[in-house]
Design a protein around this motif. Structure first.
Motif, mmCIF file in Angstrom:
data_model
loop_
_atom_site.group_PDB
_atom_site.id
_atom_site.type_symbol
_atom_site.label_atom_id
_atom_site.label_comp_id
_atom_site.label_asym_id
_atom_site.label_seq_id
_atom_site.Cartn_x
_atom_site.Cartn_y
_atom_site.Cartn_z
ATOM 1 N N VAL A 65 -8.895 5.761 4.594
ATOM 2 C CA VAL A 65 -8.810 4.479 5.306
ATOM 3 C C VAL A 65 -9.514 4.575 6.656
ATOM 4 N N ILE A 69 -12.158 1.612 7.674
ATOM 5 C CA ILE A 69 -11.584 0.433 8.317
ATOM 6 C C ILE A 69 -12.530 -0.103 9.394
ATOM 7 N N ILE A 78 -8.023 -3.135 2.586
ATOM 8 C CA ILE A 78 -7.345 -1.872 2.860
ATOM 9 C C ILE A 78 -6.451 -1.497 1.681
ATOM 10 N N VAL A 82 -6.611 1.975 -0.555
ATOM 11 C CA VAL A 82 -5.451 2.854 -0.750
ATOM 12 C C VAL A 82 -5.127 3.002 -2.232
#
Length: 287
Positions: A65, A69, A78, A82
């Motif tokens: 992440v 990001i 996001i 994940v």
């Protein structure tokens, strides 16, 4: 157990050479009025090794992440990062379906304290702060951690609450010692937060973890030094204080029944470590 029986923990050692002295100490503390964990809260050597593998994957997910990001992406993006990374490495996102939670990760933005639900319509903006809370199941074992991410250049107030939250976690970790108390962690965190003008959320805290997503004990960050459960080697739990700019009070979103907001619209920050109490100290498993 009898002294010469093999220890209950599966170490292969006789009880007298493994957990007997520790459990005698625990009983003395219990008789003196301290809160002491039962065996069910003490992880065995085999369980610890398996949980550490889950923790390694959980950390890798957060690192993934961190690499991707950015401003302009949605919190749903996001969630996809994940979910796909976790599943492709043999894991299961622990939040997905947990008590009806609809996504694979919690994304809590600015004035959201915790349990934010990823949404394709929530777009990260320059100056946002966001907590990404990742929890992983690998081969039936659970791990958990969260990080704060600053999106681009953030305001001084945003930078400060994130920094102080990180300092609180590190001070709580430093205060945690075998045969100390959970309250020692709370006192270090609460004192530093108050010194810097922040409140600490009282009704949401850390938790035991490893064999289940949420186990005993509840880990408060507002209790006095020397109080709460004794930190016995083999215990595993999270340190995850939530700091608010203003009031520690909150409300839960009526529409989704999950997302927790500050009552006064102030910023909130949370950082979560997962730790193991050993005979010589505290081992950080995820961060």
């Amino acid at each position: 157990m009898e002294r010469n029986e093999l220890c209950w923990c599966g170490s292969g050692k006789k009880y007298k050479r493994c957990h007997m002295a520790m459990e005698e100490k625990m009983e003395q503390l219990r008789e003196a009025g301290h809160i002491v964990p039962g065996r069910e809260l003490l992880k065995t050597p085999a369980q610890i090794e398996a949980i550490k593998k889950s923790a390694e994957l959980n950390t890798a997910v957060l690192d993934h992440v961190a690499k991707h990001i950015h401003a302009g992406m949605s919190t749903e993006d996001i969630d996809v990062l994940v979910h796909d990374f976790t599943v492709s490495h043999g894991g299961i996102p622990a939040p997905l379906g947990y008590e009806g939670f609809p996504k694979s990760v919690c994304t809590s933005l600015n004035n959201e304290i915790c349990h934010g639900i990823p949404d394709k319509n929530v777009i990260l903006q320059e100056g946002d702060i966001i907590n990404v809370d990742v929890s992983t199941i690998l081969d039936g074992y659970f791990s958990d951690a969260s990080r704060m991410f600053k999106i681009g250049t953030v305001s001084e107030r945003a930078e400060r609450i994130v920094r102080v939250t990180e300092e609180c976690v590190e001070l709580g970790l430093k205060a945690a010692k075998p045969w100390g108390h959970l309250g020692d962690i709370a006192d270090a965190i609460y004192t530093h937060a108050q010194k810097n003008g922040y409140s600490v959320v009282e009704d949401i805290g850390g938790h035991g973890i490893g064999l289940e997503f949420h186990e005993e004990p509840f880990v408060s960050y507002v209790t006095p030094k020397g109080s709460e459960m004794v930190l016995v080697p083999g215990m595993m739990f999270t340190i995850e204080p939530m700091l608010n700019e203003g009031s520690p009070d909150f409300f839960v979103d009526e529409d989704n029944d999950w997302t927790v907001y500050t009552i006064d619209d102030g910023l909130s920050a949370q950082i979560e470590y997962m730790v193991l109490v050993t005979e010589t100290g505290i081992e950080v498993l995820t961060k």
